[in-house]
Design a protein around this motif. Sequence first.
Motif, mmCIF file in Angstrom:
data_model
loop_
_atom_site.group_PDB
_atom_site.id
_atom_site.type_symbol
_atom_site.label_atom_id
_atom_site.label_comp_id
_atom_site.label_asym_id
_atom_site.label_seq_id
_atom_site.Cartn_x
_atom_site.Cartn_y
_atom_site.Cartn_z
ATOM 1 N N ARG A 52 0.834 -1.206 0.000
ATOM 2 C CA ARG A 52 0.000 0.000 0.000
ATOM 3 C C ARG A 52 0.869 1.258 0.000
ATOM 4 O O ARG A 52 0.595 2.219 -0.738
ATOM 5 C CB ARG A 52 -0.926 0.003 1.216
ATOM 6 C CG ARG A 52 -1.793 1.256 1.313
ATOM 7 C CD ARG A 52 -2.516 1.334 2.648
ATOM 8 N NE ARG A 52 -3.639 0.414 2.711
ATOM 9 C CZ ARG A 52 -4.873 0.707 2.324
ATOM 10 N NH1 ARG A 52 -5.143 1.897 1.807
ATOM 11 N NH2 ARG A 52 -5.834 -0.179 2.438
ATOM 12 N N GLY B 204 -0.009 2.237 -3.460
ATOM 13 C CA GLY B 204 -1.403 2.572 -3.239
ATOM 14 C C GLY B 204 -2.277 1.350 -3.485
ATOM 15 O O GLY B 204 -1.790 0.251 -3.773
ATOM 16 N N PRO C 154 -6.278 -0.082 -5.172
ATOM 17 C CA PRO C 154 -7.400 0.281 -6.055
ATOM 18 C C PRO C 154 -8.610 0.750 -5.257
ATOM 19 O O PRO C 154 -8.878 0.257 -4.165
ATOM 20 C CB PRO C 154 -7.696 -1.027 -6.796
ATOM 21 C CG PRO C 154 -7.191 -2.097 -5.889
ATOM 22 C CD PRO C 154 -5.982 -1.526 -5.222
ATOM 23 N N ARG C 155 -9.338 1.701 -5.829
ATOM 24 C CA ARG C 155 -10.558 2.184 -5.191
ATOM 25 C C ARG C 155 -11.775 1.385 -5.634
ATOM 26 O O ARG C 155 -12.810 1.401 -4.991
ATOM 27 C CB ARG C 155 -10.751 3.666 -5.510
ATOM 28 C CG ARG C 155 -9.591 4.538 -5.016
ATOM 29 C CD ARG C 155 -9.792 5.991 -5.374
ATOM 30 N NE ARG C 155 -10.958 6.558 -4.682
ATOM 31 C CZ ARG C 155 -11.355 7.813 -4.836
ATOM 32 N NH1 ARG C 155 -10.703 8.623 -5.656
ATOM 33 N NH2 ARG C 155 -12.423 8.250 -4.189
ATOM 34 N N HIS C 156 -11.643 0.686 -6.764
ATOM 35 C CA HIS C 156 -12.733 -0.126 -7.313
ATOM 36 C C HIS C 156 -12.108 -1.386 -7.921
ATOM 37 O O HIS C 156 -10.969 -1.337 -8.423
ATOM 38 C CB HIS C 156 -13.497 0.668 -8.377
ATOM 39 C CG HIS C 156 -14.745 -0.018 -8.854
ATOM 40 N ND1 HIS C 156 -14.732 -0.996 -9.838
ATOM 41 C CD2 HIS C 156 -16.051 0.138 -8.484
ATOM 42 C CE1 HIS C 156 -15.968 -1.420 -10.045
ATOM 43 N NE2 HIS C 156 -16.782 -0.752 -9.226
ATOM 44 N N ASP D 120 -10.118 -1.355 -11.105
ATOM 45 C CA ASP D 120 -8.759 -0.811 -11.129
ATOM 46 C C ASP D 120 -7.693 -1.886 -10.920
ATOM 47 O O ASP D 120 -6.495 -1.604 -11.060
ATOM 48 C CB ASP D 120 -8.598 0.262 -10.042
ATOM 49 C CG ASP D 120 -9.584 1.411 -10.214
ATOM 50 O OD1 ASP D 120 -9.918 1.712 -11.369
ATOM 51 O OD2 ASP D 120 -10.019 1.963 -9.185
ATOM 52 N N HIS E 142 -2.757 -3.058 -11.213
ATOM 53 C CA HIS E 142 -1.931 -3.389 -10.053
ATOM 54 C C HIS E 142 -1.269 -4.758 -10.238
ATOM 55 O O HIS E 142 -1.703 -5.575 -11.061
ATOM 56 C CB HIS E 142 -2.775 -3.408 -8.779
ATOM 57 C CG HIS E 142 -3.090 -2.044 -8.249
ATOM 58 N ND1 HIS E 142 -2.370 -1.453 -7.240
ATOM 59 C CD2 HIS E 142 -4.037 -1.142 -8.617
ATOM 60 C CE1 HIS E 142 -2.869 -0.257 -6.988
ATOM 61 N NE2 HIS E 142 -3.883 -0.042 -7.810
ATOM 62 N N GLU F 106 -21.627 -5.337 -6.592
ATOM 63 C CA GLU F 106 -21.881 -3.913 -6.403
ATOM 64 C C GLU F 106 -23.363 -3.671 -6.597
ATOM 65 O O GLU F 106 -23.927 -4.046 -7.627
ATOM 66 C CB GLU F 106 -21.069 -3.092 -7.412
ATOM 67 C CG GLU F 106 -21.187 -1.599 -7.227
ATOM 68 C CD GLU F 106 -20.282 -0.825 -8.178
ATOM 69 O OE1 GLU F 106 -20.040 0.358 -7.914
ATOM 70 O OE2 GLU F 106 -19.817 -1.417 -9.188
ATOM 71 N N ILE G 283 -8.710 -4.893 1.410
ATOM 72 C CA ILE G 283 -9.064 -3.757 0.568
ATOM 73 C C ILE G 283 -10.339 -4.107 -0.195
ATOM 74 O O ILE G 283 -10.725 -5.271 -0.283
ATOM 75 C CB ILE G 283 -7.929 -3.400 -0.426
ATOM 76 C CG1 ILE G 283 -7.629 -4.592 -1.348
ATOM 77 C CG2 ILE G 283 -6.669 -2.994 0.326
ATOM 78 C CD1 ILE G 283 -6.604 -4.281 -2.432
ATOM 79 N N LEU G 284 -11.019 -3.121 -0.700
ATOM 80 C CA LEU G 284 -12.230 -3.312 -1.505
ATOM 81 C C LEU G 284 -13.314 -4.086 -0.751
ATOM 82 O O LEU G 284 -14.118 -4.799 -1.360
ATOM 83 C CB LEU G 284 -11.894 -4.037 -2.816
ATOM 84 C CG LEU G 284 -10.853 -3.359 -3.716
ATOM 85 C CD1 LEU G 284 -10.470 -4.288 -4.858
ATOM 86 C CD2 LEU G 284 -11.411 -2.031 -4.261
ATOM 87 N N GLU H 109 -16.087 -3.271 0.577
ATOM 88 C CA GLU H 109 -17.468 -2.973 0.255
ATOM 89 C C GLU H 109 -17.961 -3.739 -0.980
ATOM 90 O O GLU H 109 -19.157 -3.802 -1.250
ATOM 91 C CB GLU H 109 -17.652 -1.468 0.036
ATOM 92 C CG GLU H 109 -16.860 -0.896 -1.118
ATOM 93 C CD GLU H 109 -15.482 -0.390 -0.723
ATOM 94 O OE1 GLU H 109 -15.068 0.640 -1.298
ATOM 95 O OE2 GLU H 109 -14.836 -1.015 0.137
ATOM 96 N N TYR H 110 -17.027 -4.330 -1.717
ATOM 97 C CA TYR H 110 -17.390 -5.114 -2.907
ATOM 98 C C TYR H 110 -17.267 -6.622 -2.658
ATOM 99 O O TYR H 110 -17.292 -7.407 -3.612
ATOM 100 C CB TYR H 110 -16.494 -4.716 -4.081
ATOM 101 C CG TYR H 110 -16.549 -3.248 -4.421
ATOM 102 C CD1 TYR H 110 -17.617 -2.719 -5.132
ATOM 103 C CD2 TYR H 110 -15.538 -2.382 -3.997
ATOM 104 C CE1 TYR H 110 -17.689 -1.362 -5.429
ATOM 105 C CE2 TYR H 110 -15.598 -1.026 -4.295
ATOM 106 C CZ TYR H 110 -16.668 -0.522 -5.002
ATOM 107 O OH TYR H 110 -16.737 0.815 -5.292
#
Length: 296
Positions: free
Chosen positions: A174, A178, A180-182, A185, A189, A209, A260-261, A263-264
């Motif tokens: 990270r 960084g 991915p936000r979605h 993305d 990576h 989603e 990460i991610l 929420e998905y």
Amino acid sequence: MEPDLNALSVFALVAEECSFKAAADRLGVTRSAVSQTIQRLESSLGIALVLRTTRSVSLTEAGEWLHLQIAPAVAEMRAALEKTAAVQGQARGRLRLAVSSIAERFLAGPFLAGFAEANPEVDLDVTVTDDAIDIVAEGYDAGVRLGEVIEQDMIAVPVAGDERQLAVCAPSYRRRFGVPRHPADLPSHTCIGWRPAPKAAPYRWEFAEEDKEFSVAVAPRFATNDMALMIKLAVAGAGITFGMEESFRALIARGELEPILEEYCPSFAGFYLYYPSRRNIAPKLRVLIDYLQRQR
């Protein structure tokens, strides 16, 4: 002619497995012992039953006819032995299981060790595999897989509650690249992906989603069929990986990985112990089902 029931039983196993070695493994004897038993049976009948080559075993026309005639009787004898044990309330024998490599809770040492201690007459033979095998055809008593891939004609018993898959990376990844936000993305990576076999395409990572499921082909920089290697690479900061939350939980708690991610990544039906529908379940399998339900 007085029938040699032991030889006929061995012959039936060879016919089922199309292999002397596989029959020997099921019987717990040597391949040579199986071969000699078949030879004695053929000599007593005066006719060849099995065709042997260096690579395969098949039945002659006479062998196929004999197997067709005796298979129902052999199956009834096996069932009779299991019923006899059931009448006496004794669970014993070898319990053969085919278990998904990612069924972490079932494969955990304490669970299996506890079952073995509670049932000293039952020997566990566990094959860890992610192949889509037919447990009936392959001679397994039961299997453990995700509920969504179990055939509908099977009886299924929950191993645990709902599961979910997570994308994770090391804090060092990270900081350097960084995250991915979605999920869309992810292809930009470095990813560590799973594939079931050398010539198979890598597994597409699955997300949701707004209640709509979708998958992402991540084109992994690292691809392997070994979850342990995927985790080691992720901890080393080599990239983002994806798998069952249970596989990552301890590492997340220690701060070696972070999700990460999320929420998905929704929950879904987890792992089940499954087995063929039978009127009389073998005692060795019944005690496993009972033990599993108590542990839940």
